[in-house]
Scaffold this motif. Structure first.
Motif, PDB file in Angstrom:
ATOM      1  N   LYS A  71       0.840  -1.194   0.000  1.00 22.95           N
ATOM      2  CA  LYS A  71       0.000   0.000   0.000  1.00 22.95           C
ATOM      3  C   LYS A  71       0.881   1.251   0.000  1.00 22.95           C
ATOM      4  O   LYS A  71       1.903   1.305   0.678  1.00 22.95           O
ATOM      5  CB  LYS A  71      -0.880  -0.013   1.250  1.00 22.95           C
ATOM      6  CG  LYS A  71      -2.025   0.953   1.150  1.00 22.95           C
ATOM      7  CD  LYS A  71      -3.065   0.645   2.199  1.00 22.95           C
ATOM      8  CE  LYS A  71      -4.176   1.675   2.051  1.00 22.95           C
ATOM      9  NZ  LYS A  71      -5.150   1.586   3.102  1.00 22.95           N
ATOM     10  N   THR A  72       0.497   2.255  -0.774  1.00 22.45           N
ATOM     11  CA  THR A  72       1.307   3.471  -0.824  1.00 22.45           C
ATOM     12  C   THR A  72       0.603   4.614  -0.116  1.00 22.45           C
ATOM     13  O   THR A  72      -0.620   4.658  -0.016  1.00 22.45           O
ATOM     14  CB  THR A  72       1.598   3.888  -2.276  1.00 22.45           C
ATOM     15  OG1 THR A  72       0.349   4.029  -2.945  1.00 22.45           O
ATOM     16  CG2 THR A  72       2.479   2.885  -2.967  1.00 22.45           C
ATOM     17  N   TRP A  73       1.415   5.522   0.401  1.00 21.95           N
ATOM     18  CA  TRP A  73       0.905   6.646   1.171  1.00 21.95           C
ATOM     19  C   TRP A  73       1.497   7.934   0.621  1.00 21.95           C
ATOM     20  O   TRP A  73       2.640   7.961   0.206  1.00 21.95           O
ATOM     21  CB  TRP A  73       1.296   6.505   2.641  1.00 21.95           C
ATOM     22  CG  TRP A  73       0.825   5.237   3.257  1.00 21.95           C
ATOM     23  CD1 TRP A  73       1.538   4.091   3.373  1.00 21.95           C
ATOM     24  CD2 TRP A  73      -0.462   4.974   3.801  1.00 21.95           C
ATOM     25  NE1 TRP A  73       0.783   3.130   3.974  1.00 21.95           N
ATOM     26  CE2 TRP A  73      -0.459   3.638   4.248  1.00 21.95           C
ATOM     27  CE3 TRP A  73      -1.629   5.736   3.970  1.00 21.95           C
ATOM     28  CZ2 TRP A  73      -1.560   3.049   4.845  1.00 21.95           C
ATOM     29  CZ3 TRP A  73      -2.719   5.136   4.561  1.00 21.95           C
ATOM     30  CH2 TRP A  73      -2.682   3.818   4.984  1.00 21.95           C
ATOM     31  N   GLU A  74       0.716   8.993   0.665  1.00 24.94           N
ATOM     32  CA  GLU A  74       1.156  10.301   0.186  1.00 24.94           C
ATOM     33  C   GLU A  74       1.883  10.989   1.339  1.00 24.94           C
ATOM     34  O   GLU A  74       1.260  11.366   2.329  1.00 24.94           O
ATOM     35  CB  GLU A  74      -0.086  11.102  -0.242  1.00 24.94           C
ATOM     36  CG  GLU A  74       0.165  12.513  -0.695  1.00 24.94           C
ATOM     37  CD  GLU A  74       0.661  12.587  -2.124  1.00 24.94           C
ATOM     38  OE1 GLU A  74       0.199  11.762  -2.934  1.00 24.94           O
ATOM     39  OE2 GLU A  74       1.501  13.456  -2.408  1.00 24.94           O
ATOM     40  N   PHE A  75       3.208  11.132   1.223  1.00 16.49           N
ATOM     41  CA  PHE A  75       4.004  11.721   2.297  1.00 16.49           C
ATOM     42  C   PHE A  75       4.228  13.201   2.009  1.00 16.49           C
ATOM     43  O   PHE A  75       4.709  13.576   0.936  1.00 16.49           O
ATOM     44  CB  PHE A  75       5.340  10.985   2.414  1.00 16.49           C
ATOM     45  CG  PHE A  75       6.285  11.579   3.418  1.00 16.49           C
ATOM     46  CD1 PHE A  75       6.063  11.431   4.778  1.00 16.49           C
ATOM     47  CD2 PHE A  75       7.395  12.309   3.006  1.00 16.49           C
ATOM     48  CE1 PHE A  75       6.933  11.982   5.709  1.00 16.49           C
ATOM     49  CE2 PHE A  75       8.269  12.873   3.925  1.00 16.49           C
ATOM     50  CZ  PHE A  75       8.036  12.712   5.276  1.00 16.49           C
ATOM     51  N   VAL A  76       3.862  14.046   2.959  1.00 14.70           N
ATOM     52  CA  VAL A  76       4.034  15.495   2.810  1.00 14.70           C
ATOM     53  C   VAL A  76       5.060  15.956   3.846  1.00 14.70           C
ATOM     54  O   VAL A  76       4.775  15.952   5.036  1.00 14.70           O
ATOM     55  CB  VAL A  76       2.701  16.244   3.046  1.00 14.70           C
ATOM     56  CG1 VAL A  76       2.882  17.739   2.806  1.00 14.70           C
ATOM     57  CG2 VAL A  76       1.612  15.678   2.172  1.00 14.70           C
ATOM     58  N   PRO A  77       6.276  16.314   3.415  1.00 11.32           N
ATOM     59  CA  PRO A  77       7.288  16.684   4.405  1.00 11.32           C
ATOM     60  C   PRO A  77       6.989  18.030   5.048  1.00 11.32           C
ATOM     61  O   PRO A  77       6.416  18.923   4.417  1.00 11.32           O
ATOM     62  CB  PRO A  77       8.585  16.745   3.586  1.00 11.32           C
ATOM     63  CG  PRO A  77       8.151  16.932   2.187  1.00 11.32           C
ATOM     64  CD  PRO A  77       6.777  16.380   2.037  1.00 11.32           C
ATOM     65  N   VAL A  78       7.341  18.154   6.330  1.00 12.72           N
ATOM     66  CA  VAL A  78       7.258  19.462   6.984  1.00 12.72           C
ATOM     67  C   VAL A  78       8.655  19.926   7.393  1.00 12.72           C
ATOM     68  O   VAL A  78       8.895  21.112   7.571  1.00 12.72           O
ATOM     69  CB  VAL A  78       6.317  19.465   8.211  1.00 12.72           C
ATOM     70  CG1 VAL A  78       4.878  19.225   7.795  1.00 12.72           C
ATOM     71  CG2 VAL A  78       6.731  18.449   9.247  1.00 12.72           C
ATOM     72  N   ALA A  79       9.582  18.962   7.537  1.00 15.17           N
ATOM     73  CA  ALA A  79      10.962  19.342   7.843  1.00 15.17           C
ATOM     74  C   ALA A  79      11.706  19.584   6.519  1.00 15.17           C
ATOM     75  O   ALA A  79      11.248  19.148   5.458  1.00 15.17           O
ATOM     76  CB  ALA A  79      11.637  18.216   8.616  1.00 15.17           C
ATOM     77  N   LYS A  80      12.812  20.322   6.577  1.00 16.93           N
ATOM     78  CA  LYS A  80      13.559  20.619   5.347  1.00 16.93           C
ATOM     79  C   LYS A  80      14.999  20.111   5.466  1.00 16.93           C
ATOM     80  O   LYS A  80      15.481  19.825   6.569  1.00 16.93           O
ATOM     81  CB  LYS A  80      13.639  22.129   5.054  1.00 16.93           C
ATOM     82  CG  LYS A  80      12.519  22.977   5.557  1.00 16.93           C
ATOM     83  CD  LYS A  80      12.738  24.429   5.204  1.00 16.93           C
ATOM     84  CE  LYS A  80      13.643  25.132   6.189  1.00 16.93           C
ATOM     85  NZ  LYS A  80      13.075  25.178   7.545  1.00 16.93           N
TER      86      LYS A  80
END
Lengths: 166, 589
Positions: free
Chosen positions: B114-123
């Motif tokens: 299963k794939t998940w949409e990862f949204v980074p908040v760290a840079k």
């Protein structure tokens, strides 16, 4: 090849200890043959090294430690099941006691079964009509539910169970 | 590293040749690869508890250690899932082996495909420590899963990706202090018997709003608190647990069905996807993780199911969520401990339970609490632990109930006589208690003003007085009481029937907001106060009891959440007028 052991170490009914066994597994079914040819069944309760502790399903009456033979059958207690079993009468070991012929098994099943996957269960929702008004009206029996009958000595629990079965 | 089985006795297997294994390692036993855990070791001989049925296993079978303690996989994909006691996903096992659970099944806890949409908040370039949030994954429509740096890790982000990934793919790379680099994916592994670390523990100060009036008003539990529900069979432990799982104002619910009926888990599985969270309108299943070790599943895994559940709860707590863990029932777990202790030939303690029973029970409840999570943002999270206890025969002097009472601060004592009288939830108001009333007082005073706690004390006093008066009534009859005392009995009846009783099958009544609870109790007590005043003016109690507003108060609990405040005002207005009319009429007579 099935080995026969004549190494019964101890019998304290309903337990029996057999020494020098090989390849015995937990929960395995075994047969005990008496010198007169009578066969009794038992199952393995624990194995430690080459010593097995067995539980006898019948009485220990008349067992001779030196002359009796034990055969391990290599599988847990299984029952041959078939649709022909409907209408027949069996004892606790699954042998017919109604005088009819033996059952020709369609399939052999482990009597311990496997746990049911909770994710595969459907919720019981179908009403079973038993014809006993106090059950149907007040304490309904549902298909797939379990319902113990609590009783004391002298009360007609067997009659009630038979009435529900009918 | 592998050893050989030398003894099999039910779920307890002894094996030798395991010198290199560690205590608490997970092992695989025999051809069928049954899962087990090492309990204790003597030289190279290990006692192993096997989490699956051991029939067909004999001396000589191979034992392989995985070198890892019993751990859970933490990451996206846990919500809406149902696991067994050692975190194997039951729907996937069903797809593999059908209706029953075959032995030795090996399925990863989190789906690898299963794939998940990862949204980074760290840079890139951020210095991060364990607990810092790298990014988020919208796991279900209700919950955003925060991907954190694992505890005990510290470094600088050299790479962080955005996009769609499976749980095993690398989403970020850290440059550690010692110069090495570490790739991070979305899975964290954590040994279940070790508490997950946090920065600070705080005193619980916010109530858990369960929507159940008797719980919230009389015996509140704080978020981060501990509560026990003891009760005999059929008193409604499971139904109350379900109600708490449904309506509690927490973000995540972990429901552990430990040694209870399989059909009850099915009930949860059927009902939760359909029920709607009153706070966000999403199905309740979207915030729920279920752990099932039903009574027909192997007993050794029952013990583990409690730890699995609380570890998953701590993981969500670390994201800054409020989590409730509901364990039904802790008695079954204690019985599992007893069964294993017997096989290990340990010295039995009280009623055959092992001597360490109390400390094991404490281990579960002590992992509850309000904490400041690891990480630099200082977010707060909480785990509330609520356990059902099923004392045999309903006698709470037995060891499991006693050990539980020593630890928990809220005690909802279910009473079979209330259940038979169709008073639900059957929480007995005379012997239940909550030790959080003082820590929660500032919250209530701030939210509702001091009246809330005053009303609560008053309601408790009236119920207490009713109990005493009932003894007199039994001796001399109700007519011998003064009008004042008769009014007390009347008000107590109203508190019991119109306030404490709650019907979970009536949609408007199943969930009662704090505000509605407060106003409802206030209205009943207002009736009491007005009648008492009217009695001093010579009004007849019979007439006061028959005013139409009484019936409206009786129906008030089923008024819809949206419109209740207008209706309540209306009822109070009518009630005041009717009581005044009775007073006026009484003077004419």
């Amino acid at each position: 090849m099935i080995k026969e052991y004549k190494t019964i170490h101890e019998i304290a009914s309903p337990l029996m200890v057999v020494d020098h066994v090989e390849g015995v597994t937990y929960d395995e079914l075994a047969e005990l043959e008496l010198p007169n040819g009578e066969v009794r069944r038992c199952k393995v309760l624990s194995v430690e090294g080459d010593r097995a502790v067995l539980q006898l399903f019948d009485s220990a009456l008349g067992i001779n430690l030196a002359e009796s033979k034990v055969r391990f059958l290599g599988h847990p207690l299984e029952l041959g099941v078939s649709e022909d079993m409907l209408g027949r009468v069996f004892n606790g070991m699954g042998d017919p006691i109604d005088g009819g012929p033996a059952i020709i098994a369609e399939e052999h099943r482990d009597i311990n079964g496997l746990p049911m996957n909770p994710a595969a269960r459907a919720y019981p929702a179908e009403f079973i009509q038993t014809g006993v008004s106090t059950i149907d009206g007040l304490n309904t029996l549902v298909r797939g539910q379990k319902l113990p009958i609590f009783s004391c000595s002298g009360l007609p629990r067997a009659a009630l169970a038979a009435q529900i079965a009918r | 590293m592998s050893g050989r089985v030398i003894k099999v006795s039910g779920p307890l297997v002894t094996a030798n040749g395991l010198q290199d294994a560690n205590v608490s390692d997970v092992v695989r036993v025999g051809e069928q690869q049954l899962v087990g855990e090492i309990l204790n070791m003597t030289g190279g001989t290990a006692s192993i508890q096997v989490y699956e049925e051991t029939s067909g296993l004999g001396p000589g079978a191979e034992v392989i250690t995985t070198g890892m303690p019993m751990s859970v996989e933490l990451g996206p994909g846990m919500l809406e899932n149902i696991y067994d006691g050692i975190q194997r996903p039951l729907p996937e096992i069903r797809a593999l082996t059908g209706e029953t659970i075959a032995r030795g099944v090996n399925v990863p806890s989190l789906s690898r495909t299963k794939t998940w949409e990862f949204v980074p908040v760290a840079k890139v370039g951020d210095a991060v420590v364990g607990g810092d949030i790298l990014g988020t994954v919208q796991e279900t429509s209700a919950i955003s899963h925060k991907i954190m740096v694992p505890p005990n890790t510290k470094g600088v982000i050299t790479d962080i990706k955005a996009g769609t990934f499976t749980v095993e793919e690398t989403i970020a790379t850290l440059q550690l202090d010692n110069g090495k680099t570490q790739d991070l994916n979305m899975i964290q592994r954590w040994p279940v018997r070790i508490q997950r670390p946090y920065a600070n523990k705080h005193t619980p100060s916010r109530p858990l709003n369960s929507g159940q009036r008797v719980v919230d008003t009389l015996f509140p539990v704080a978020k981060g608190g501990t509560a026990a529900i003891p009760g005999p069979f059929g008193a409604g432990k499971t139904v109350l647990q379900h109600a708490l799982a449904k309506w509690s104002d927490v973000d995540i619910v972990i429901y552990i069905g430990c040694g209870e009926r399989g059909n009850e888990m099915t009930d949860v599985l059927n009902e939760f996807p359909e029920l709607v969270d009153p706070r966000n309108g999403e199905p309740l299943m979207k915030r729920t993780v279920l752990i099932a070790n039903t009574s027909d599943m192997p007993v050794a895994a029952r013990e583990a199911s409690i730890y699995t559940g609380i570890t998953i709860a701590e993981y969500f707590r670390d994201m800054g969520y409020d989590v409730a863990v509901l364990a039904d029932s802790t008695s079954r777990r204690a019985e599992a401990l007893r069964e294993m202790a017997g096989r290990l030939e340990e010295m039995p303690g009280e009623e055959g339970y092992p001597a360490y029973l109390a400390s094991r029970i404490a281990q579960f409840y002590e992992r509850a609490g309000v904490v400041e999570c690891l990480g630099k943002d200082g977010r707060m999270g909480s785990v509330t632990a609520i356990g059902a206890v099923s004392p045999p025969g309903g006698d709470i002097s037995e060891p499991v109930s006693q050990a539980t009472m020593r630890i928990v601060k809220v005690f909802w004592s279910l009473d079979s006589s209330l259940a038979y009288a169709r008073h639900f939830p059957a929480i007995n108001w005379m012997n239940s208690y909550s030790n959080y009333d003082d820590t929660l007082r500032p919250f209530y005073d701030k939210t509702f003003g001091p009246t809330f706690m005053q009303n609560r004390t008053k309601a408790m006093a009236i119920l207490q007085e009713e109990n005493e008066l009932n003894e007199i009534v039994r001796l001399v009859g109700q007519d011998a009481l003064s009008a004042d005392d008769q009014l007390t009995l009347e008000t107590a009846r109203m508190i019991r029937e119109d306030f404490l009783q709650q019907n979970s099958f009536v949609v408007e009544d199943a969930y009662s907001s704090y505000d509605k609870q407060y106003n409802l109790l206030d209205m009943i007590l207002k009736y009491d106060a007005l009648c008492r005043e009217a009695l001093t003016k010579g009004a007849s109690l019979q007439k006061l009891a028959l005013i139409p507003a009484r019936a409206s108060i009786g129906r008030a609990k089923t008024v819809d959440q949206e419109v209740y405040s207008a209706q309540y005002e209306e009822i109070i207005k009518n009630m005041t007028a009717e009581i005044n009319a009775v007073v006026a009429g009484g003077e004419e007579e």
